[in-house]
Design a protein around this motif. Structure first.
Motif, PDB file in Angstrom:
ATOM      1  N   VAL A 109       0.810  -1.221   0.000  1.00  0.00           N
ATOM      2  CA  VAL A 109       0.000   0.000   0.000  1.00  0.00           C
ATOM      3  C   VAL A 109       0.842   1.269   0.000  1.00  0.00           C
ATOM      4  CG1 VAL A 109      -1.814  -1.234   1.230  1.00  0.00           C
ATOM      5  CG2 VAL A 109      -0.237   0.230   2.514  1.00  0.00           C
ATOM      6  N   MET A 121      -7.085   6.170   1.283  1.00  0.00           N
ATOM      7  CA  MET A 121      -6.736   5.125   0.333  1.00  0.00           C
ATOM      8  C   MET A 121      -6.990   5.631  -1.088  1.00  0.00           C
ATOM      9  SD  MET A 121      -8.285   1.798   2.313  1.00  0.00           S
ATOM     10  CE  MET A 121      -9.980   2.294   2.037  1.00  0.00           C
ATOM     11  N   PHE A 167      -1.631   4.655   0.093  1.00  0.00           N
ATOM     12  CA  PHE A 167      -2.383   4.893   1.320  1.00  0.00           C
ATOM     13  C   PHE A 167      -1.608   5.856   2.209  1.00  0.00           C
ATOM     14  CE2 PHE A 167      -4.817   0.574   1.611  1.00  0.00           C
ATOM     15  CZ  PHE A 167      -5.261   0.749   0.310  1.00  0.00           C
TER      16      PHE A 167
END
Length: 125
Positions: free
Chosen positions: A64, A83, A68
């Motif tokens: 991520v 996100m 994120f």
């Protein structure tokens, strides 16, 4: 005692954005490292991100990182997970956690002090 309540999940398309929130009860919120885990159907729970008590340190899973962003507002007893560029592989139940460990330690801990009930994120292709 800390109680955690997540919100902000939903159904989105690939490439969209969502912001998860986690509201914490208790006057000691600012002393805890906060984090996010997720669990997809049929898969093990995995670490997503964590942030230190004063926002000085953040830590992300490689899957991520760059997409994120974790943040917190100690005045509001809330931690967020922004996100972006969501992918179908991000589909999971997302859980908020609180612990006194460091952000990088939370990733591999088998026992974490507090968990929320989770919020579903579904990303369609």
């Amino acid at each position: 005692q800390v109680q955690l309540v997540e919100s902000g999940g939903g159904l989105v398309q690939a490439g969209d954005s969502l912001r998860l929130s986690c509201a914490a009860s208790g006057r000691t919120f600012s002393s805890y490292t906060m984090g996010w885990f997720r669990q997809a159907p049929g898969k093990e729970r995995e670490f997503v991100s964590a942030i230190s008590w004063n926002s000085g340190s953040t830590y992300y899973a490689s899957s991520v990182k760059g997409r994120f962003t974790i943040s917190r507002d100690n005045a509001r007893n809330t931690v967020y997970l922004q996100m972006n560029s969501l992918e179908p592989e991000d589909t999971a139940v997302y859980y908020c956690v609180a612990d006194r460990a460091t952000p990088w330690a939370i990733e591999t801990m088998s026992i974490i002090d507090y968990w929320g009930q989770g919020t579903q994120v579904t990303v369609s292709s």
